[in-house]
Design a protein around this motif. Structure first.
Motif, PDB file in Angstrom:
ATOM      1  N   ALA A 124       3.219  -4.807  -8.236  1.00  0.00           N
ATOM      2  CA  ALA A 124       2.573  -5.217  -6.983  1.00  0.00           C
ATOM      3  C   ALA A 124       3.062  -4.363  -5.820  1.00  0.00           C
ATOM      4  N   GLY A 125       4.349  -4.047  -5.835  1.00  0.00           N
ATOM      5  CA  GLY A 125       4.898  -3.200  -4.783  1.00  0.00           C
ATOM      6  C   GLY A 125       4.308  -1.801  -4.809  1.00  0.00           C
ATOM      7  N   ILE A 126       4.134  -1.248  -6.016  1.00  0.00           N
ATOM      8  CA  ILE A 126       3.535   0.078  -6.142  1.00  0.00           C
ATOM      9  C   ILE A 126       2.110   0.054  -5.597  1.00  0.00           C
ATOM     10  N   ALA A 127       1.325  -0.970  -5.991  1.00  0.00           N
ATOM     11  CA  ALA A 127      -0.051  -1.078  -5.525  1.00  0.00           C
ATOM     12  C   ALA A 127      -0.118  -1.192  -4.002  1.00  0.00           C
ATOM     13  N   THR A 128       0.818  -1.916  -3.411  1.00  0.00           N
ATOM     14  CA  THR A 128       0.855  -2.045  -1.949  1.00  0.00           C
ATOM     15  C   THR A 128       1.113  -0.694  -1.297  1.00  0.00           C
ATOM     16  N   LEU A 129       2.034   0.077  -1.864  1.00  0.00           N
ATOM     17  CA  LEU A 129       2.334   1.403  -1.310  1.00  0.00           C
ATOM     18  C   LEU A 129       1.126   2.325  -1.406  1.00  0.00           C
ATOM     19  N   VAL A 130       0.400   2.227  -2.530  1.00  0.00           N
ATOM     20  CA  VAL A 130      -0.824   3.024  -2.664  1.00  0.00           C
ATOM     21  C   VAL A 130      -1.828   2.610  -1.599  1.00  0.00           C
ATOM     22  N   GLY A 131      -1.992   1.301  -1.397  1.00  0.00           N
ATOM     23  CA  GLY A 131      -2.921   0.808  -0.386  1.00  0.00           C
ATOM     24  C   GLY A 131      -2.571   1.242   1.021  1.00  0.00           C
ATOM     25  N   ARG A 132      -1.297   1.525   1.256  1.00  0.00           N
ATOM     26  CA  ARG A 132      -0.852   2.009   2.569  1.00  0.00           C
ATOM     27  C   ARG A 132      -1.056   3.516   2.723  1.00  0.00           C
ATOM     28  N   GLY A 133      -1.608   4.139   1.684  1.00  0.00           N
ATOM     29  CA  GLY A 133      -1.887   5.563   1.763  1.00  0.00           C
ATOM     30  C   GLY A 133      -0.697   6.458   1.490  1.00  0.00           C
ATOM     31  N   LEU A 134       0.338   5.919   0.814  1.00  0.00           N
ATOM     32  CA  LEU A 134       1.563   6.686   0.604  1.00  0.00           C
ATOM     33  C   LEU A 134       1.540   7.537  -0.671  1.00  0.00           C
ATOM     34  N   GLY A 135       0.501   7.406  -1.473  1.00  0.00           N
ATOM     35  CA  GLY A 135       0.431   8.213  -2.677  1.00  0.00           C
ATOM     36  C   GLY A 135      -0.453   7.578  -3.720  1.00  0.00           C
ATOM     37  N   VAL A 136      -0.427   8.165  -4.926  1.00  0.00           N
ATOM     38  CA  VAL A 136      -1.183   7.643  -6.064  1.00  0.00           C
ATOM     39  C   VAL A 136      -0.188   7.195  -7.126  1.00  0.00           C
ATOM     40  N   ALA A 137      -0.666   6.368  -8.075  1.00  0.00           N
ATOM     41  CA  ALA A 137       0.252   5.837  -9.089  1.00  0.00           C
ATOM     42  C   ALA A 137      -0.494   5.494 -10.359  1.00  0.00           C
ATOM     43  N   LEU A 138       0.159   5.699 -11.499  1.00  0.00           N
ATOM     44  CA  LEU A 138      -0.360   5.253 -12.788  1.00  0.00           C
ATOM     45  C   LEU A 138       0.126   3.824 -13.018  1.00  0.00           C
ATOM     46  N   LEU A 139      -0.839   2.888 -13.091  1.00  0.00           N
ATOM     47  CA  LEU A 139      -0.490   1.477 -13.179  1.00  0.00           C
ATOM     48  C   LEU A 139      -1.235   0.798 -14.311  1.00  0.00           C
ATOM     49  N   PRO A 140      -0.593  -0.172 -14.982  1.00  0.00           N
ATOM     50  CA  PRO A 140      -1.303  -0.968 -15.983  1.00  0.00           C
ATOM     51  C   PRO A 140      -2.202  -1.993 -15.300  1.00  0.00           C
ATOM     52  N   ILE A 141      -3.330  -2.278 -15.920  1.00  0.00           N
ATOM     53  CA  ILE A 141      -4.225  -3.312 -15.412  1.00  0.00           C
ATOM     54  C   ILE A 141      -3.701  -4.646 -15.926  1.00  0.00           C
ATOM     55  N   VAL A 142      -2.999  -5.368 -15.073  1.00  0.00           N
ATOM     56  CA  VAL A 142      -2.283  -6.582 -15.458  1.00  0.00           C
ATOM     57  C   VAL A 142      -3.225  -7.784 -15.437  1.00  0.00           C
ATOM     58  N   ASP A 143      -3.258  -8.504 -16.559  1.00  0.00           N
ATOM     59  CA  ASP A 143      -4.030  -9.744 -16.637  1.00  0.00           C
ATOM     60  C   ASP A 143      -5.487  -9.540 -16.210  1.00  0.00           C
TER      61      ASP A 143
END
Length: 285
Positions: free
Chosen positions: A219-238
């Motif tokens: 969730a923290g990674i997704a928030t950082l992406v939403g703030r425009g700080l970068g891109v991330a490889l994330l699992p689609i949780v649930d």
């Protein structure tokens, strides 16, 4: 003899008498004395001693596995015979399952084991595996370890979650390779099993990203992406990401990879832990 068996498990887990003593609050001499008494009572040598080092021999390894079972049985010896009497269950869970599949599973579990006290222990998968192997958890929900499991533990597959590339909503383009190479990269912590998967994926595609931030919380990674700080490889949780605005997901196409989440528990387990595993299986999204 239980304290000596627990010390034996600690020595195997932490590698040396000194390290084990530091973790369980004993001096090196006290640990050495306990191991000597254990060998005398069992009538067998458990360690190959060379100078200051001591390594479990074949008899020691056999004794270690039996010691874990005895410790687990001892800790549950006073458990009630029926669920109406109450008891305690120690559950390890990675962060992403706590508010999803675990929360759903606890509803039917509490209906049957209403008087049980539940302790939810958070942590990355590697830490939870260590706690379970040491007898400090009754069950854990975690990412499948990338190596063989101890023979006293049983793996039960639960979820298979695909990875995608999370990017800021305003960032154009769907070429995931170009986005990974050109944009700041927010890395899923490499000390976690999921982070190791990401690292293997990047290396297999010869991508050396411009690393900006490393963090374990999805969730923290997704928030950082939403703030425009970068891109991330994330699992689609649930079935989806946390409800984070300003994030869009870019598919990886044929390169898609997954993380396997499952239930890990001892071979010998309590009725409550066995029923929770059933509830978790039924509660898949």
């Amino acid at each position: 003899m239980i304290p000596e068996l627990k010390t034996l498990v600690a020595v195997a887990r932490f590698g040396t008498f000194a390290a084990a003593g530091e973790r369980i609050g004993l001096t090196q001499a006290a640990v050495s004395g306990q191991m000597k008494r254990l060998e005398e009572r069992l009538g067998v040598i458990l360690f190959e001693r060379t100078g200051r080092s001591a390594t479990l021999n074949a008899a020691g390894l056999r004794t270690l596995e039996r010691a874990k079972s005895i410790i687990s049985m001892f800790e549950h010896i006073a458990d009630p015979a029926d669920e109406s009497s109450g008891g305690q269950l120690r559950i390890g869970a990675i962060a992403s399952v706590q508010s999803a599949v675990l929360a759903r599973a606890l509803v039917p579990f509490r209906q049957r084991f209403a008087r049980y006290h539940l302790r939810i222990v958070p942590g990355v998968s590697l830490h939870l595996l260590d706690l379970l192997d040491a007898g400090e958890l009754d069950l854990a929900v975690l990412i499948e370890p990338p190596y063989g499991l101890p023979k006293n533990l049983v793996w039960r597959p639960l979820l298979r979650e695909p990875y995608m590339l999370a990017v800021p909503e305003q960032l154009r383009g769907d070429d995931w390779r170009a986005l990974l190479r050109e944009q700041p990269f927010i890395r899923y912590d490499r000390s976690s099993f999921g982070g190791r998967q990401v690292d293997r994926f990047l290396r297999s595609h010869s991508i050396d990203p411009n690393e900006a931030i490393e963090i374990d919380d999805i969730a923290g990674i997704a928030t950082l992406v939403g703030r425009g700080l970068g891109v991330a490889l994330l699992p689609i949780v649930d079935g989806g990401l946390p409800d984070i605005p300003s994030v869009r997901m870019v598919p990886l196409g044929e390169a898609m990879f997954h993380r396997e989440i499952g239930i890990l528990q001892p071979l010998e387990t309590s009725p409550a832990a066995a029923y929770l595993a059933e509830c978790l299986t039924a509660a898949q999204g």
